[in-house]
Motif scaffolding. Structure first.
Motif, PDB file in Angstrom:
ATOM      1  N   VAL A 186       0.875  -1.173   0.000  1.00 35.32           N
ATOM      2  CA  VAL A 186       0.000   0.000   0.000  1.00 35.32           C
ATOM      3  C   VAL A 186       0.910   1.220   0.000  1.00 35.32           C
ATOM      4  CG1 VAL A 186      -1.701   1.323   1.304  1.00 35.32           C
ATOM      5  CG2 VAL A 186      -1.887  -1.169   1.170  1.00 35.32           C
ATOM      6  N   PHE A 187       0.714   2.082  -0.988  1.00 35.84           N
ATOM      7  CA  PHE A 187       1.607   3.226  -1.154  1.00 35.84           C
ATOM      8  C   PHE A 187       1.096   4.411  -0.338  1.00 35.84           C
ATOM      9  CE2 PHE A 187       1.679   0.664  -5.023  1.00 35.84           C
ATOM     10  CZ  PHE A 187       3.025   0.376  -5.117  1.00 35.84           C
ATOM     11  N   PRO A 188       1.990   5.181   0.254  1.00 34.20           N
ATOM     12  CA  PRO A 188       1.548   6.292   1.102  1.00 34.20           C
ATOM     13  C   PRO A 188       0.936   7.450   0.322  1.00 34.20           C
ATOM     14  CG  PRO A 188       3.942   6.290   0.889  1.00 34.20           C
ATOM     15  CD  PRO A 188       3.458   5.009   0.268  1.00 34.20           C
ATOM     16  N   SER A 189       1.222   7.524  -0.981  1.00 36.53           N
ATOM     17  CA  SER A 189       0.714   8.632  -1.795  1.00 36.53           C
ATOM     18  C   SER A 189       0.519   8.158  -3.216  1.00 36.53           C
ATOM     19  CB  SER A 189       1.695   9.812  -1.782  1.00 36.53           C
ATOM     20  OG  SER A 189       2.904   9.453  -2.438  1.00 36.53           O
ATOM     21  N   TYR A 190      -0.266   8.940  -3.985  1.00 33.21           N
ATOM     22  CA  TYR A 190      -0.430   8.613  -5.396  1.00 33.21           C
ATOM     23  C   TYR A 190       0.921   8.679  -6.116  1.00 33.21           C
ATOM     24  CZ  TYR A 190      -1.199   9.066 -10.323  1.00 33.21           C
ATOM     25  OH  TYR A 190      -1.093   8.875 -11.677  1.00 33.21           O
ATOM     26  N   ASP A 191       1.737   9.689  -5.815  1.00 32.15           N
ATOM     27  CA  ASP A 191       3.032   9.837  -6.492  1.00 32.15           C
ATOM     28  C   ASP A 191       3.912   8.613  -6.269  1.00 32.15           C
ATOM     29  OD1 ASP A 191       2.324  12.290  -7.477  1.00 32.15           O
ATOM     30  OD2 ASP A 191       3.344  13.443  -5.915  1.00 32.15           O
ATOM     31  N   ALA A 192       3.861   8.041  -5.062  1.00 30.35           N
ATOM     32  CA  ALA A 192       4.646   6.835  -4.790  1.00 30.35           C
ATOM     33  C   ALA A 192       4.135   5.665  -5.619  1.00 30.35           C
ATOM     34  CB  ALA A 192       4.597   6.505  -3.300  1.00 30.35           C
ATOM     35  N   ALA A 193       2.805   5.581  -5.778  1.00 28.70           N
ATOM     36  CA  ALA A 193       2.225   4.511  -6.586  1.00 28.70           C
ATOM     37  C   ALA A 193       2.641   4.648  -8.049  1.00 28.70           C
ATOM     38  CB  ALA A 193       0.706   4.535  -6.457  1.00 28.70           C
TER      39      ALA A 193
END
Length: 318
Positions: A186-193
């Motif tokens: 699970v990514f902490p932010s959309y940018d990380a995803a």
């Protein structure tokens, strides 16, 4: 009664009210509403019960010419938005989310994430569409599904496009894909995803920021604690339970295909080797081969230069 007719009768349920007839568009213009996506779904039956498969539909819903576009292992039907827009003036374009991906349901028994399940679901979808024949574009896994259907007697596929997949699937590519299937956090932010998607999808080649954003926005969803991939992590279980030690040989299936075929190959692909692609031009349906430079596995079909050969090949069959 044919298999398609029997499936239509079984799955039809209450008949849908057809839309009111509308005047045909002039050759120079297309009705704008037919160039926008419509979200639909169909109920399918598997080895352990019912599940729902979502699909995106483009083009005139009354068009009897149907193009089905099926994505790769961890992707979804929105990968084909650019191709669908280009083909919608000519086809009713159907882009399913294979079960366990996108907006589709997840299977309770993860071992059912196998090609026979996907083939059965696609036959159900074709019955739902109420057409006798279709054209098919399949990327990677979607191409394997198309190959299996096209190899069957009395199958509905009349033109087949295989995007970076063929009758030999290399063990090295399967191991590479298996390293990330179902393991995304699970990514902490959309940018990380999006950064993760860019990393694991690097073989797609050079894409614009807008193209990466489209592929990412349609591939993740917000969950408690951040962002997650829009597929069931369980699709990776069959990979881990049955490690692939040797290349997968499907020549007997490919050689049973009789409809015209086009093969697109990423020039740097590790899944569809050049010698396999070249052999496909002299075996089975004797496919036409187009190689896409500076791309691995698999061409995204977002660039005009990648869409053009598909457009031309499919419309030859009009």
């Amino acid at each position: 009664m044919s298999l398609l007719a029997a499936l239509r009768k079984f799955f039809a349920g209450a008949p849908e009210v057809p839309p009111a007839p509308a005047p045909a568009p002039s050759p120079a213009t297309e009705r704008p509403q037919f160039l926008e996506p419509r979200q639909r779904s169909v109920q399918c039956v598997g080895a352990h019960g019912l599940h729902r498969m979502a699909y995106t539909e483009w083009g005139d819903p009354n068009n009897e010419r149907v193009l089905i576009c099926v994505h790769g292992l961890t992707r979804n039907g929105r990968d084909f938005d650019d191709l669908a827009r280009a083909m919608a003036p000519h086809y009713r374009v159907i882009c399913p989310d294979v079960v366990g991906r996108g907006r589709s349901g997840w299977l309770a028994v993860k071992d059912d994430y196998q090609l026979p399940t996907y083939v059965a679901d696609m036959i159900t979808l074709i019955a739902r569409l109420d057409v006798e024949t279709v054209h098919w574009v399949g990327t990677s896994m979607g191409g394997l599904i198309g190959m299996l259907i096209a190899s069957l007697p009395e199958n509905p596929i009349r033109r087949l496009v295989l995007n970076d997949v063929g009758p030999v699937v290399t063990a090295s590519s399967i191991r590479r894909i298996g390293q990330y299937v179902g393991t995304a956090p699970v990514f902490p932010s959309y940018d990380a995803a999006e950064a993760y998607i860019r990393e694991v999808s690097a073989p797609f080649g050079h894409l614009s920021a807008a193209q990466w954003r489209h592929l990412s926005e349609t591939s993740v969803k917000q969950v408690d604690g951040g962002w997650a991939m829009r597929y069931d992590p369980g699709i990776g279980e069959p990979f881990r339970k049955t490690p692939i030690l040797m290349d997968v040989d499907l020549w007997s299936i490919y050689n049973a295909i009789s409809c015209p075929a086009l093969v697109l190959r990423g020039a740097d692909s590790d899944l569809l080797l050049r010698e396999t692609a070249e052999k496909m031009t002299i075996s089975g349906p004797k496919a036409r081969l187009v190689e896409i430079p500076d791309v691995g596995h698999a061409p995204t079909l977002m660039e005009p230069a990648q869409i053009a050969p598909i457009h031309d090949f499919l419309l030859e069959g009009r």
